[in-house]
Design a protein around this motif. Structure first.
Motif, PDB file in Angstrom:
ATOM      1  N   LEU A   1       0.223   8.052   2.932  1.00  0.00           N
ATOM      2  CA  LEU A   1       1.428   8.765   2.525  1.00  0.00           C
ATOM      3  C   LEU A   1       1.122   9.706   1.363  1.00  0.00           C
ATOM      4  O   LEU A   1       0.399   9.331   0.430  1.00  0.00           O
ATOM      5  N   PRO A   2       1.668  10.892   1.394  1.00  0.00           N
ATOM      6  CA  PRO A   2       1.514  11.783   0.234  1.00  0.00           C
ATOM      7  C   PRO A   2       2.350  11.260  -0.920  1.00  0.00           C
ATOM      8  O   PRO A   2       3.445  10.728  -0.712  1.00  0.00           O
ATOM      9  N   PRO A   3       1.868  11.368  -2.145  1.00  0.00           N
ATOM     10  CA  PRO A   3       2.654  10.883  -3.285  1.00  0.00           C
ATOM     11  C   PRO A   3       3.946  11.671  -3.451  1.00  0.00           C
ATOM     12  O   PRO A   3       3.949  12.897  -3.350  1.00  0.00           O
ATOM     13  N   VAL A   4       5.026  10.951  -3.684  1.00  0.00           N
ATOM     14  CA  VAL A   4       6.326  11.587  -3.911  1.00  0.00           C
ATOM     15  C   VAL A   4       6.449  12.029  -5.360  1.00  0.00           C
ATOM     16  O   VAL A   4       6.885  13.147  -5.660  1.00  0.00           O
ATOM     17  N   VAL A   5       6.054  11.155  -6.273  1.00  0.00           N
ATOM     18  CA  VAL A   5       6.088  11.454  -7.705  1.00  0.00           C
ATOM     19  C   VAL A   5       4.852  10.827  -8.345  1.00  0.00           C
ATOM     20  O   VAL A   5       4.293   9.854  -7.817  1.00  0.00           O
TER      21      VAL A   5
ATOM     22  N   VAL B   1       7.547   7.418 -12.535  1.00  0.00           N
ATOM     23  CA  VAL B   1       8.098   6.093 -12.272  1.00  0.00           C
ATOM     24  C   VAL B   1       8.368   5.367 -13.587  1.00  0.00           C
ATOM     25  O   VAL B   1       9.400   4.698 -13.746  1.00  0.00           O
ATOM     26  N   VAL B   2       7.458   5.492 -14.536  1.00  0.00           N
ATOM     27  CA  VAL B   2       7.657   4.870 -15.854  1.00  0.00           C
ATOM     28  C   VAL B   2       8.886   5.473 -16.530  1.00  0.00           C
ATOM     29  O   VAL B   2       9.692   4.762 -17.142  1.00  0.00           O
ATOM     30  N   GLU B   3       9.053   6.790 -16.418  1.00  0.00           N
ATOM     31  CA  GLU B   3      10.224   7.452 -17.002  1.00  0.00           C
ATOM     32  C   GLU B   3      11.511   6.997 -16.327  1.00  0.00           C
ATOM     33  O   GLU B   3      12.533   6.792 -16.987  1.00  0.00           O
ATOM     34  N   MET B   4      11.471   6.832 -14.996  1.00  0.00           N
ATOM     35  CA  MET B   4      12.658   6.374 -14.279  1.00  0.00           C
ATOM     36  C   MET B   4      13.040   4.956 -14.691  1.00  0.00           C
ATOM     37  O   MET B   4      14.229   4.629 -14.824  1.00  0.00           O
ATOM     38  N   ALA B   5      12.034   4.108 -14.876  1.00  0.00           N
ATOM     39  CA  ALA B   5      12.318   2.741 -15.309  1.00  0.00           C
ATOM     40  C   ALA B   5      12.976   2.734 -16.689  1.00  0.00           C
ATOM     41  O   ALA B   5      13.904   1.963 -16.943  1.00  0.00           O
TER      42      ALA B   5
ATOM     43  N   ARG C   1       0.835  -1.203   0.000  1.00  0.00           N
ATOM     44  CA  ARG C   1       0.000   0.000   0.000  1.00  0.00           C
ATOM     45  C   ARG C   1       0.871   1.257   0.000  1.00  0.00           C
ATOM     46  O   ARG C   1       0.588   2.230  -0.705  1.00  0.00           O
ATOM     47  N   ALA C   2       1.933   1.241   0.801  1.00  0.00           N
ATOM     48  CA  ALA C   2       2.794   2.420   0.907  1.00  0.00           C
ATOM     49  C   ALA C   2       3.507   2.710  -0.416  1.00  0.00           C
ATOM     50  O   ALA C   2       3.651   3.874  -0.810  1.00  0.00           O
ATOM     51  N   ILE C   3       3.946   1.664  -1.105  1.00  0.00           N
ATOM     52  CA  ILE C   3       4.598   1.871  -2.402  1.00  0.00           C
ATOM     53  C   ILE C   3       3.619   2.483  -3.387  1.00  0.00           C
ATOM     54  O   ILE C   3       3.953   3.428  -4.118  1.00  0.00           O
ATOM     55  N   ALA C   4       2.387   1.957  -3.424  1.00  0.00           N
ATOM     56  CA  ALA C   4       1.383   2.485  -4.346  1.00  0.00           C
ATOM     57  C   ALA C   4       1.073   3.946  -4.046  1.00  0.00           C
ATOM     58  O   ALA C   4       0.926   4.766  -4.957  1.00  0.00           O
ATOM     59  N   GLN C   5       0.972   4.295  -2.766  1.00  0.00           N
ATOM     60  CA  GLN C   5       0.688   5.680  -2.400  1.00  0.00           C
ATOM     61  C   GLN C   5       1.852   6.593  -2.766  1.00  0.00           C
ATOM     62  O   GLN C   5       1.640   7.727  -3.203  1.00  0.00           O
ATOM     63  N   SER C   6       3.074   6.115  -2.614  1.00  0.00           N
ATOM     64  CA  SER C   6       4.253   6.939  -2.898  1.00  0.00           C
ATOM     65  C   SER C   6       4.358   7.306  -4.370  1.00  0.00           C
ATOM     66  O   SER C   6       4.866   8.373  -4.715  1.00  0.00           O
ATOM     67  N   VAL C   7       3.880   6.402  -5.228  1.00  0.00           N
ATOM     68  CA  VAL C   7       3.964   6.665  -6.672  1.00  0.00           C
ATOM     69  C   VAL C   7       2.626   7.109  -7.226  1.00  0.00           C
ATOM     70  O   VAL C   7       2.427   7.128  -8.446  1.00  0.00           O
ATOM     71  N   ASP C   8       1.705   7.493  -6.328  1.00  0.00           N
ATOM     72  CA  ASP C   8       0.389   8.004  -6.735  1.00  0.00           C
ATOM     73  C   ASP C   8      -0.320   7.011  -7.652  1.00  0.00           C
ATOM     74  O   ASP C   8      -0.895   7.372  -8.683  1.00  0.00           O
ATOM     75  N   GLY C   9      -0.263   5.731  -7.245  1.00  0.00           N
ATOM     76  CA  GLY C   9      -0.889   4.685  -8.049  1.00  0.00           C
ATOM     77  C   GLY C   9      -1.966   3.955  -7.283  1.00  0.00           C
ATOM     78  O   GLY C   9      -2.302   4.289  -6.142  1.00  0.00           O
ATOM     79  N   THR C  10      -2.527   2.949  -7.907  1.00  0.00           N
ATOM     80  CA  THR C  10      -3.575   2.149  -7.290  1.00  0.00           C
ATOM     81  C   THR C  10      -2.986   0.844  -6.770  1.00  0.00           C
ATOM     82  O   THR C  10      -1.956   0.366  -7.260  1.00  0.00           O
TER      83      THR C  10
END
Length: 321
Positions: free
Chosen positions: A201-205, A210-214, A59-68
């Motif tokens: 958590l507020p989204p970091v990015v 994230v797709v661009e970073m990958a 859940r925390a990872i999804a929130q950090s990247v503003d995803g579902t």
């Protein structure tokens, strides 16, 4: 990747890790591995006992990247359609309408994946490898970023279906969260009045970043000597006396991909041998099939990889291109 891009990559990576650390206290290493898997466009297998924070991590990872995010509790009666979705006939329109399943999310937690039947487990294979699902001849693509975080309990194996080697190979990494240390446990107990799910958590990015970073991680430079080092490591797993089946080419590719991401997370636009060593255990250990006698003697695949890292000398000089 340029040096400036690597510095920006490392800055965002550290902010992502720092955000999730607010939820998963004292587990910096496994958080870094999880984001390394995400940015390497792979999937993560967590082998751990219940109550260590696996759901909170997803859940925390999804929130950090503003995803579902979604969570699927795998049980023996779970059907493939319960994961991927089904087509239902709509009498008003006279056509079949697709109802997407929980796999249509950026971060999917497949909880206790080894408790479902092999048929249901295999429903994840096309999704994990291709990022798409084919239902009734129609292909549905998943939105990026996409990562499956699957869990299994290494202690209680009664009534479970062991993951086949072909499916284990689809996970780019295997890790374990483990119990928190004493200091982290005290901090958790001090905030016992708050449930982990209450912390948002507020989204970091945004997810697009994230797709661009990958994509940027794929451009990290890998010297031919590093590729030679990875190749020698993989070949050594096939010749180890304790191992019945060593690491495949897919495992070697996974090592290079994760080493690139690990290097970028450190602010470098090139891979060094230490990057390979850092990801070797999580990337390779679950891909080994041990000899029956070695398994009976309690040999740990992680220890086999650690020994091979000592025996296989890293490159000392760059090769001319």
């Amino acid at each position: 990747m340029t040096a400036e891009q690597a510095a920006r990559f490392a800055d965002i990576f550290e902010r992502l890790v720092g955000g999730v650390e607010q939820v998963l206290l004292g587990k910096t290493h496994v958080i870094r591995l999880a984001f390394t898997a995400l940015l390497s466009e792979g999937h993560l297998l967590l082998e751990d006992v219940p109550g260590t924070g696996k759901t909170s991590l997803a859940r925390a990872i999804a929130q950090s990247v503003d995803g579902t995010s979604s969570r699927v509790q795998f049980t023996p009666d779970l059907l493939p359609g319960d994961i991927t979705g089904v087509s239902i006939y709509d009498q008003r329109s006279g056509a079949f309408e697709f109802h997407p399943g929980p796999v249509f999310a950026n971060i999917v937690l497949a909880d206790e994946i080894n408790r479902a039947s092999p048929k249901t487990q295999s429903a994840l294979l096309e999704v994990m490898e291709e990022g798409q699902i084919t239902i009734d001849g129609v292909t549905h693509r998943l939105e990026l970023p996409f990562m499956v975080i699957a869990t299994q309990n290494p202690v209680e194996q009664a009534g479970t279906y062991r993951l086949p080697e072909a499916q284990l190979d689809r996970f780019i990494m295997r890790a374990s969260i483990g119990y928190p240390d004493h200091a982290s446990t005290l901090r958790i107990l001090e905030g016992a009045e708050h449930r982990a799910h209450d912390l948002v958590l507020p989204p970091v990015v945004p997810a697009a970043t994230v797709v661009e970073m990958a994509a940027a991680a794929r451009t990290v430079h890998v010297d031919p000597s590093i590729n030679d080092y990875v190749s020698r490591l993989v070949e050594s797993t096939r010749n180890a006396p304790e191992v019945r089946l060593g690491v495949s080419v897919r495992g070697a590719l996974a090592m290079v991909r994760t080493a690139k991401t690990y290097a970028a997370a450190a602010g470098r636009h090139y891979v060094v041998p230490d990057d390979v060593k850092s990801v070797a255990g999580p990337v390779l250990a679950h891909r080994l099939i041990l000899d029956a006698e070695a398994e009976f003697d309690g040999v740990d695949p992680a220890n086999v990889i650690a020994g091979l890292l000592i025996e296989t000398p890293p490159p000392s000089d760059r090769q001319a291109v």
